[in-house]
Design an enzyme around this catalytic site. Structure first.
Site, PDB file in Angstrom:
ATOM      1  N   GLY A  63      57.252  59.894  26.793  1.00  0.00           N
ATOM      2  CA  GLY A  63      58.590  59.807  26.225  1.00  0.00           C
ATOM      3  C   GLY A  63      58.628  58.766  25.130  1.00  0.00           C
ATOM      4  CG  ASP A  67      58.458  64.390  25.142  1.00  0.00           C
ATOM      5  OD1 ASP A  67      57.940  63.936  26.178  1.00  0.00           O
ATOM      6  OD2 ASP A  67      57.905  64.359  24.040  1.00  0.00           O
ATOM      7  CB  SER A 119      57.343  74.785  17.001  1.00  0.00           C
ATOM      8  OG  SER A 119      56.134  74.269  17.517  1.00  0.00           O
TER       9      SER A 119
END
Length: 243
Positions: free
Chosen positions: A94, A51, A29
Site C-alpha cells: 500500500g 491495493d 491500464s
C-alpha cells in the site's frame, strides 16, 4: 507509451477483428484503455488491483484475497506474540493507499494501524503500547502500510521511545498470490459479464465498478483523474476497538 505505439496497437486490434477490448488493471491500464478508446477501439476497464485504490468502485478484484492472506498471517503472528509476550510490526503493501492495512488491521484486531492517508505520531504509538503493558497486556500488533515508511525503521523508533522491541514481518509479494476468495471470484464474474454487456450495447471508454452492491460504469477520464477517498469511518472504528 507513445502516440505511434497506441496507433499501432489500435491497428493490430482492427487487423485481428477485435471489436471490443476489456482491460483489467489499475491506473496505468486504464490510461491505455482510454487512449485506445479515443482511437476508435471500444474499451471497458475492470478494476484489478490488490491495493483497492481505484475510485468509483467500492472494491477492486484481488483486494479481498490480499486482505484474507494478511489476516491469516497476522492471526498466526499473534499466536506467537502472545505465547512469547512480544509485539510485532507487520508491513503490508500500500504505497499510496492504506486499504489493505486498514481492512486487515480491523479484521485481525490490530492495536495500531498506520496508513499514508492519516498523519500519525510514533510517540503516541509508543505511549499506547506502554499503557497496554501497564494494564497487563503482553503483546501488540502494529500494521504498517508500506507508504508510511520502512517497517524496520518504524520498529526501531518504537523500541527507542517505549523500551519495547517489536519484531518485524514484511509480508511482501506473498500478498499477491494464493487462491482467490469466493468474494473475488463472484466480483470478477459479475464485472466481466457486465463489461461485455456494456460493449455489446455500444458503450466505450468506461470503467466498471461496484458501489453499494450495484454495478456501475464511469468515464475512464474521470476515474483516472480522481483520487479514491479513504474510509475514515472504518479507520475511526478500528481506533475505538483497539482501545
Amino acid at each position: 507509451m507513445t502516440p505511434e505505439g497506441q496507433q499501432r496497437g489500435a491497428e493490430v486490434l482492427r487487423a485481428r477483428g477485435i471489436d471490443g477490448l476489456v482491460v483489467i488493471g489499475g491506473d496505468g491500464s486504464y490510461q491505455g484503455a482510454n487512449k485506445l478508446s479515443k482511437l476508435g477501439i471500444k474499451t471497458m476497464g475492470l478494476p484489478g488491483t490488490i491495493d483497492n485504490d481505484i475510485p468509483f468502485t467500492d472494491f477492486t478484484i484481488g483486494f479481498d484475497t490480499a486482505v484474507s492472506i494478511v489476516v491469516d498471517a497476522i492471526n498466526k503472528l499473534r499466536d506467537t506474540m502472545t505465547s512469547h509476550e512480544r509485539s510485532s510490526v507487520v508491513e503490508v503493501m500500500g504505497r499510496h493507499c492504506g486499504d489493505i492495512a486498514l481492512y486487515a488491521g480491523l479484521a485481525s484486531g490490530a492495536e495500531t494501524i498506520l496508513v499514508p492517508e492519516v498523519p500519525f505520531n510514533l510517540d503516541e504509538v509508543a505511549m499506547r503500547m506502554q499503557e497496554n503493558f501497564r494494564h497487563g497486556k503482553r503483546h501488540s500488533i502494529i500494521v504498517v502500510a508500506e507508504g508510511v515508511g520502512d517497517g524496520e525503521e518504524i520498529a526501531a523508533r518504537i523500541a527507542e521511545l517505549s523500551g519495547i522491541e517489536p519484531r518485524v514481518t514484511c509480508l511482501g509479494h506473498i500478498q499477491r498470490g494464493g487462491t482467490p476468495t469466493h468474494n473475488d471470484r463472484v466480483l470478477a464474474s459479475r464485472l466481466g459479464d457486465f463489461a461485455v454487456q456494456k460493449l455489446i450495447e455500444g458503450e466505450s471508454g468506461k470503467a466498471c465498478g461496484i458501489i453499494k452492491g450495484e454495478l456501475v460504469t464511469t468515464d475512464i477520464d474521470l476515474v483516472t483523474s480522481t483520487k479514491k477517498e479513504f474510509n475514515m469511518e472504518l479507520y475511526n472504528l478500528a481506533l475505538r476497538l483497539s482501545q
